[in-house]
Motif scaffolding. Structure first.
Motif, short mmCIF file in Angstrom:
data_model
loop_
_atom_site.label_atom_id
_atom_site.label_comp_id
_atom_site.label_asym_id
_atom_site.label_seq_id
_atom_site.Cartn_x
_atom_site.Cartn_y
_atom_site.Cartn_z
N UNK A 74 0.86 -1.17 0.00
CA UNK A 74 0.00 0.00 0.00
C UNK A 74 0.90 1.22 0.00
N UNK A 75 0.43 2.31 -0.62
CA UNK A 75 1.27 3.49 -0.71
C UNK A 75 2.33 3.32 -1.78
N UNK A 76 3.38 4.12 -1.71
CA UNK A 76 4.44 4.09 -2.71
C UNK A 76 5.25 2.82 -2.60
N UNK A 77 5.38 2.03 -3.69
CA UNK A 77 6.16 0.80 -3.62
C UNK A 77 7.66 1.03 -3.39
N UNK A 78 8.19 2.20 -3.72
CA UNK A 78 9.62 2.45 -3.53
C UNK A 78 10.43 2.00 -4.71
N UNK A 79 11.77 1.84 -4.51
CA UNK A 79 12.72 1.35 -5.52
C UNK A 79 12.94 2.30 -6.69
N UNK A 80 12.58 3.58 -6.58
CA UNK A 80 12.85 4.51 -7.67
C UNK A 80 14.36 4.68 -7.84
N UNK A 81 14.80 4.76 -9.11
CA UNK A 81 16.23 4.89 -9.38
C UNK A 81 16.51 6.22 -10.06
N UNK A 82 17.78 6.61 -10.06
CA UNK A 82 18.21 7.84 -10.72
C UNK A 82 19.23 7.53 -11.80
N UNK A 83 19.15 6.33 -12.38
CA UNK A 83 20.11 5.92 -13.39
C UNK A 83 19.68 6.29 -14.79
N UNK A 84 20.45 5.78 -15.75
CA UNK A 84 20.22 6.05 -17.17
C UNK A 84 19.25 5.07 -17.79
N UNK A 85 19.28 3.80 -17.30
CA UNK A 85 18.54 2.74 -17.99
C UNK A 85 18.30 1.60 -17.01
N UNK A 86 17.05 1.12 -16.95
CA UNK A 86 16.70 -0.04 -16.12
C UNK A 86 15.72 -0.89 -16.91
N UNK A 87 16.18 -2.09 -17.30
CA UNK A 87 15.43 -2.98 -18.19
C UNK A 87 15.21 -4.31 -17.49
N UNK A 88 14.00 -4.88 -17.65
CA UNK A 88 13.67 -6.17 -17.03
C UNK A 88 12.97 -7.05 -18.07
N UNK A 89 13.41 -8.31 -18.13
CA UNK A 89 12.82 -9.30 -19.04
C UNK A 89 12.44 -10.51 -18.21
N UNK A 90 11.20 -10.99 -18.36
CA UNK A 90 10.72 -12.13 -17.59
C UNK A 90 11.21 -13.42 -18.26
N UNK A 91 12.08 -14.14 -17.58
CA UNK A 91 12.62 -15.40 -18.10
C UNK A 91 11.70 -16.57 -17.81
N UNK A 92 11.11 -16.59 -16.61
CA UNK A 92 10.17 -17.65 -16.24
C UNK A 92 9.28 -17.15 -15.11
N UNK A 93 8.12 -17.79 -14.97
CA UNK A 93 7.18 -17.40 -13.92
C UNK A 93 6.36 -16.18 -14.31
#
Length: 374
Positions: free
Chosen positions: A305-324
């Motif tokens: 609930x509320x802000x999930x957090x984990x905000x970044x200040x980087x250039x690039x953040x990429x995620x690919x779902x491999x399984x699940x």
């Protein structure tokens, strides 16, 4: 003022075409031209071809643009060495245009745009042919302003790959093997290596390499910066070179081959996850990093609930779902169900959280290697 002959290295003829693939096929099969460069690899629109007596640069303008663009000559030169006042454009008779271009142009890396990109693993129509008969699925259609490209690459059939010794003019490029196996030879890295599912390589800028053969249904994830970059052939190099120089640097980066079977898992910055690092951060001196994240055994999906957090200040953040499967949550972006083959780019300064569900594995690629917190 005429252009001194000693001030330029070579001349190439620039032609436009409605179909680059058709023109390349005709020139190579009927006239013996060899491909020297294509760009971009996933959907080429520019190519340089040559014979011992002629160099052509083809630029695709599309079927609807007509064929009224005249041919022009490009004189390739070291621009800094040109005499003061030397012309950059010459106009000849009958509309002939001659332009002076850089023999070794600098690598242009556009400014990035920060945006949320969610790409679903959809129908077979999402795939298109690219370099060396490989099939490509575009994971970042916007290219983030031209700074990044990510491709899901498929080789459907078992056997030799119609590749050649080549290199890429890039700032960063990595390959992650998702499924199957592929055999590749790299410059000064010993005998050819076989990448299997879960393995990963960093391809330093301009390292020569050649894809030799693959399994049926090979799948890899390729991420590059910048998005539009030149791929040059190198007909003068034979691979393997007979040398094994693991500490050799290519434009400030070292080759890395990370083998999943030898991986060490450790605690992750995300609650409920653990990670294995690929060594790309160290090999690029912190420029980029790649990790595989997986949910810890017994981790309980947490509804926040509320802000999930984990905000970044980087250039690039990429995620690919491999399984699940999982849910990406963000107060700014909403909630999104993610399944195998789905991917996303998370913009800077945007809160997010990823639920650690059973069987979940993710590929995470970031620039820089260690994302600063927002």
């Amino acid at each position: 003022m005429p252009l001194p002959r000693q001030s330029y290295a070579s001349v190439q003829v620039v032609l436009t075409c409605s179909s680059l693939a058709d023109s390349v096929r005709f020139l190579t099969s009927e006239l013996g031209f060899q491909v020297r460069m294509i760009m971009p690899a996933e959907d080429p629109t520019v190519a340089v071809l040559s014979t011992p007596d002629c160099v052509l640069r083809l630029e695709q303008i599309g079927a609807g643009a007509g064929r009224s663009v005249p041919a022009r000559l490009q004189v390739l030169s070291d621009l800094d060495a040109l005499p003061t006042g030397a012309p950059r454009v010459l106009e000849g008779p009958d509309g002939l245009s001659v332009e002076v271009a850089a023999l070794h142009p600098p690598l242009i890396v556009p400014e990035a745009t920060q945006e949320f990109v969610l790409t679903r693993c959809g129908a077979t129509s999402d795939w298109h042919s690219g370099r060396a008969d490989m099939l490509y699925r575009d994971l970042i259609p916007s290219r983030l302003g031209g700074r990044f490209t990510a491709s899901h690459i498929l080789i459907p059939t078992l056997g030799p790959v119609r590749d050649y010794v080549h290199y890429h003019r890039v700032r960063f490029q990595m390959i992650y093997c998702r499924n199957g196996w592929v055999r590749v030879s790299y410059e000064d890295q010993g005998e050819p290596i076989t990448l299997r599912a879960g393995d990963c390589v960093l391809q330093p800028p301009e390292i020569r390499h050649r894809v030799l053969e693959s399994s049926e249904g090979l799948e890899v994830i390729e991420i590059s910066c910048p998005a539009a970059h030149e791929t040059w052939s190198d007909p003068c190099m034979t691979l393997p070179t007979g040398r094994n120089l693991p500490e050799r640097e290519f434009n400030g980066q070292r080759f890395v081959c990370n083998v999943a079977a030898k991986a060490h898992w450790k605690a992750c910055r995300f609650p409920g996850f653990e990670e294995r690092d690929t060594g790309i951060g160290e090999a690029t001196n912190g420029l980029a990093g790649a990790r595989v994240l997986r949910s810890c055994e017994g981790a309980v999906p947490e509804r926040r609930s509320g802000a999930p957090g984990n905000a970044h200040a980087g250039e690039f953040a990429f995620y690919f779902v491999l399984s699940g499967t999982t849910v990406l949550e963000s107060t700014a972006l909403g909630a999104h169900q993610l399944s195998p083959g789905d991917s996303c780019v998370l913009p800077a300064r945007t809160d997010f959280a990823i639920r650690p569900t059973a069987g979940l594995e993710l590929l995470e690629v970031t620039l820089p290697a260690e994302l600063p917190s927002a």
